[in-house]
Design an enzyme around this catalytic site. Structure first.
Site, PDB file in Angstrom:
ATOM      1  N   ARG A  52      42.215  35.279  48.279  1.00 39.81           N
ATOM      2  CA  ARG A  52      42.962  36.314  47.627  1.00 39.81           C
ATOM      3  C   ARG A  52      42.147  36.758  46.261  1.00 39.81           C
ATOM      4  NH1 ARG A  52      48.806  36.469  44.184  1.00 39.81           N
ATOM      5  NH2 ARG A  52      48.707  38.604  43.963  1.00 39.81           N
ATOM      6  N   HIS A  53      42.188  37.908  46.054  1.00 36.88           N
ATOM      7  CA  HIS A  53      41.632  38.345  44.706  1.00 36.88           C
ATOM      8  C   HIS A  53      42.163  37.706  43.632  1.00 36.88           C
ATOM      9  CE1 HIS A  53      45.208  40.387  43.605  1.00 36.88           C
ATOM     10  NE2 HIS A  53      45.331  41.198  44.819  1.00 36.88           N
ATOM     11  N   ARG A  56      45.016  40.190  38.535  1.00 38.61           N
ATOM     12  CA  ARG A  56      44.951  41.722  38.373  1.00 38.61           C
ATOM     13  C   ARG A  56      46.091  42.194  37.422  1.00 38.61           C
ATOM     14  NH1 ARG A  56      49.658  43.186  40.532  1.00 38.61           N
ATOM     15  NH2 ARG A  56      50.268  42.172  42.599  1.00 38.61           N
ATOM     16  N   ARG A 120      39.693  45.592  43.044  1.00 36.19           N
ATOM     17  CA  ARG A 120      39.869  44.048  42.655  1.00 36.19           C
ATOM     18  C   ARG A 120      39.497  43.228  43.609  1.00 36.19           C
ATOM     19  NH1 ARG A 120      45.075  46.562  43.587  1.00 36.19           N
ATOM     20  NH2 ARG A 120      46.380  45.721  45.379  1.00 36.19           N
ATOM     21  N   ASP A 235      47.090  38.888  48.897  1.00 33.39           N
ATOM     22  CA  ASP A 235      48.136  37.827  49.490  1.00 33.39           C
ATOM     23  C   ASP A 235      48.810  38.037  50.829  1.00 33.39           C
ATOM     24  OD1 ASP A 235      49.316  39.957  48.471  1.00 33.39           O
ATOM     25  OD2 ASP A 235      50.664  38.860  47.039  1.00 33.39           O
TER      26      ASP A 235
END
Length: 371
Positions: A52-53, A56, A120, A235
């Site tokens: 996942r990034h 943010r 992102r 996610d």
């Protein structure tokens, strides 16, 4: 020596010295034994990562949020400095984990990175690669820059805490935030589970799982292949995949969490798959076991157990084509109906005006007043 002890050869019946007879017997015994298979040390052959990034900014604000988009340096939905650091640290952890498997410096033949088309996730992948492959030696293009560009490929989108120094509104008590987290987890279970979970798994995470299965099969059969394949995503991507695998724990995947697939070749030449999930930077990745298999799952068993959640024809199962066709029919009927309605309205307007206006010529009888 001629008078020494002797033995009779079992093949020709000749008398042979004892030492010679023993040597022939040992040789015959070795010939009769089954061949010993050549062995090799267990080795890592291929790795697939899905992460996942990083942290943010909020995707959007609620109507009376005191912190609107202008208070975030890059606006809504963008990777923060904390998120960049999270993925750089993940890259460093991956560098240590796969030390000796990956080259210390970046080689394009070894690594392929794909990201969703969001700022992102693209930036997370770049920060991760900066930690995984810090520039060194001949790859340095400027002595003052300890970073090198590495390609990230893409093709043409979670309850956040306000952890960036901005004060929380008065209503955001710990109890309220905990309740919001519970509602968020419930929304994930509703989205990916509860009703018809197997069908949802096929049509959501099953698509990515199908590609991962192909990559594992390819890496086990091809003599030349890349070593690391990375997906930078969200996610929802992680949860969908873990639901398809039957290992989702019911909670939202944290920022920079990482699901690992590791393909090993065993000392007998067969292949196995191990899975790990890194959701806490202070602990080693958690080992995961596919239901119905051990944590070190033989590749054929892994492929067999995951086959039910792999769609054979995603477009057909999702009825994408029929839905598009139905939409086109509905739009066409709506357009035709609108045109017909406008024509009828225009016709009625013309008729009404014709009846309301006096005629252009009227005969005047004698004796009428012409004043």
């Amino acid at each position: 020596m001629a008078g020494g002890p002797s033995v009779r050869c079992c093949c020709c019946g000749a008398q042979l010295p004892l030492l010679v007879g023993r040597g022939l017997g040992l040789l015959l015994l070795l010939l009769l034994l089954p061949p010993v298979p050549s062995t090799q040390a267990r080795s890592l052959r291929f790795v697939t990562l899905l992460y996942r990034h990083g942290d943010r900014s909020p995707v959007k604000a609620y109507p009376k949020d005191p912190h609107q988009e202008g208070e975030w340096p890059q606006g809504f939905g963008q990777l923060t400095k904390e998120g960049m650091l999270q993925h750089w640290e993940l890259g460093q952890a991956l560098r240590l984990r796969y030390q000796g498997f990956l080259n210390a410096s970046y080689h394009r033949e070894e690594v392929f990175v794909r990201s969703t088309d969001f700022d992102r996730t693209l930036m997370s992948a770049e920060a991760n690669l900066a930690g995984l492959f810090p520039v060194e030696g001949a790859q340095s293009f400027n002595p003052n820059i300890t970073w090198q560009p590495i390609p990230v490929h893409t093709v043409p989108e979670a309850q956040d805490k306000q952890t960036h120094g901005l004060p929380l509104p008065s209503w955001a008590s710990p109890q309220t935030m905990q309740r919001l987290r519970q509602l968020k987890d419930l929304s994930f279970r509703f989205l990916f589970g509860m009703y018809r979970p197997t069908e949802k798994a096929r049509l959501q995470g099953g698509v990515l799982l199908a590609q991962i299965r192909k990559n594992l099969t390819w890496a086990a059969s091809a003599s030349q292949h890349s070593k690391l394949l990375v997906y930078s995503a969200h996610d929802t991507t992680l949860v969908a995949l873990q639901m398809a695998l039957g290992i989702y724990n019911g909670e939202q995947a944290p920022y920079a969490s990482c699901h690992m697939f590791e393909l090993y070749q065993e000392d007998d030449g067969n292949f196995s798959v191990e899975m790990y999930f890194r959701n806490d930077s202070t602990q080693a990745p958690w080992p995961l076991a596919l239901p119905g298999c051990s944590q070190r799952c033989p590749l054929p068993d892994f492929l067999h157990l995951t086959l039910p959640v792999v769609p054979e024809n995603w477009e057909q199962e999702c009825q994408v084509l029929s839905s598009l066709a139905d939409t086109e029919v509905i739009v066409a009927l709506a357009v035709c109906g609108s045109i017909l309605f406008l024509l009828i309205l225009l016709l009625l307007t013309v008729l009404f005006r014709m009846q309301a206006q006096p005629p252009g010529y009227r005969h005047v009888a004698d004796g009428e007043d012409h004043a």
